[in-house]
Motif scaffolding. Structure first.
Motif, PDB file in Angstrom:
ATOM      1  N   UNK A 109      -3.199  -6.229   2.586  1.00 45.25           N
ATOM      2  CA  UNK A 109      -2.400  -6.003   3.791  1.00 45.25           C
ATOM      3  C   UNK A 109      -1.023  -5.464   3.434  1.00 45.25           C
ATOM      4  N   UNK A 110      -0.381  -6.073   2.446  1.00 45.31           N
ATOM      5  CA  UNK A 110       0.931  -5.616   2.010  1.00 45.31           C
ATOM      6  C   UNK A 110       0.865  -4.162   1.550  1.00 45.31           C
ATOM      7  N   UNK A 111      -0.175  -3.822   0.813  1.00 37.79           N
ATOM      8  CA  UNK A 111      -0.319  -2.461   0.307  1.00 37.79           C
ATOM      9  C   UNK A 111      -0.596  -1.486   1.447  1.00 37.79           C
ATOM     10  N   UNK A 112      -1.405  -1.892   2.410  1.00 39.04           N
ATOM     11  CA  UNK A 112      -1.654  -1.036   3.578  1.00 39.04           C
ATOM     12  C   UNK A 112      -0.356  -0.819   4.352  1.00 39.04           C
ATOM     13  N   UNK A 113       0.429  -1.863   4.451  1.00 36.97           N
ATOM     14  CA  UNK A 113       1.721  -1.742   5.125  1.00 36.97           C
ATOM     15  C   UNK A 113       2.599  -0.717   4.398  1.00 36.97           C
ATOM     16  N   UNK A 114       2.539  -0.708   3.076  1.00 34.08           N
ATOM     17  CA  UNK A 114       3.349   0.217   2.286  1.00 34.08           C
ATOM     18  C   UNK A 114       2.973   1.683   2.526  1.00 34.08           C
ATOM     19  N   UNK A 115       1.692   1.949   2.872  1.00 32.01           N
ATOM     20  CA  UNK A 115       1.291   3.335   3.139  1.00 32.01           C
ATOM     21  C   UNK A 115       1.375   3.676   4.629  1.00 32.01           C
ATOM     22  N   UNK A 116       1.802   2.719   5.435  1.00 34.92           N
ATOM     23  CA  UNK A 116       1.971   2.979   6.866  1.00 34.92           C
ATOM     24  C   UNK A 116       0.752   2.664   7.713  1.00 34.92           C
ATOM     25  N   UNK A 117      -0.260   2.030   7.141  1.00 37.79           N
ATOM     26  CA  UNK A 117      -1.453   1.652   7.890  1.00 37.79           C
ATOM     27  C   UNK A 117      -1.201   0.298   8.555  1.00 37.79           C
ATOM     28  N   UNK A 118      -0.446   0.329   9.649  1.00 36.98           N
ATOM     29  CA  UNK A 118      -0.028  -0.894  10.334  1.00 36.98           C
ATOM     30  C   UNK A 118      -1.228  -1.652  10.888  1.00 36.98           C
ATOM     31  N   UNK A 119      -2.138  -0.948  11.552  1.00 37.27           N
ATOM     32  CA  UNK A 119      -3.306  -1.622  12.135  1.00 37.27           C
ATOM     33  C   UNK A 119      -4.168  -2.265  11.046  1.00 37.27           C
ATOM     34  N   UNK A 120      -4.347  -1.564   9.924  1.00 41.84           N
ATOM     35  CA  UNK A 120      -5.115  -2.116   8.812  1.00 41.84           C
ATOM     36  C   UNK A 120      -4.436  -3.339   8.220  1.00 41.84           C
TER      37      UNK A 120
END
Length: 181
Positions: free
Chosen positions: A137-148
């Motif tokens: 989740x943290x890594x997805x947040x870092x790439x801008x994938x908020x929903x993921x």
């Protein structure tokens, strides 16, 4: 005949004091583990090199040598050892940790998509590992994938309702992106 063979193996495994001897590769592995625990990584790598020389299929030795290399900042060497560990290992708990380490290295190097792929592999190995959902989740947040990221934090909270970090991070993401329920 089987009994004789078994007794012969037992006798051959005993040293002159009647104690069971450890095979040389395991002895070097244990020396490497002790050195790594003291953060004497170069000594650990030296011992683990010897263990791997004796037993080139020694997955745990590759894993520990990778950790020592990672600690020293040799991410390339660590990744090579992690790949060898994956090749020789069949223990799912070890594989989960190896893929998590690979993901952490990739994240440190800025390869966020690769890190997500490795965290996903961890989750495939152990779908109940809430910490891997949190890391992904943290890594997805870092790439801008908020929903993921929100979906992974939610899954993490379902598995471990006491994980206040994921609860906080999911809440902050929802507030930031106006996704309040």
């Amino acid at each position: 005949m089987r009994k004789l063979f078994f007794n012969l193996i037992i006798i051959c495994s005993l040293n002159t004091f009647g104690q069971i001897t450890i095979s040389p590769d395991k002895d070097y592995y244990n020396q490497g583990r002790k050195s790594f625990q003291k953060r004497e990584c170069l000594d650990a790598i030296s011992s683990l090199n010897k263990a791997i020389l004796i037993n080139p299929n020694y997955a745990e030795a590759y894993q520990l040598r990778a950790y020592a290399k990672k600690y020293l900042g040799d991410y390339y060497g660590a990744n090579l050892d992690l790949e060898k560990c994956i090749y020789y290992c069949s223990d799912e708990e070890i594989l989960n940790n190896v893929y998590a380490t690979k993901a952490n290295i990739k994240r440190l190097q800025g390869n966020l998509e690769g890190a997500i792929a490795d965290y996903t592999k961890c989750i495939e190995i152990d779908p109940s590992d809430w910490a891997r959902y949190s890391q992904r989740a943290l890594t997805k947040e870092m790439i801008g994938d908020v929903d993921g990221a929100i979906a992974d934090y939610t899954k993490c909270i379902e598995i471990n309702p006491a994980d206040w970090v994921s609860i906080k991070e999911r809440g902050l993401l929802k507030i930031k992106n106006r996704q309040l329920e």
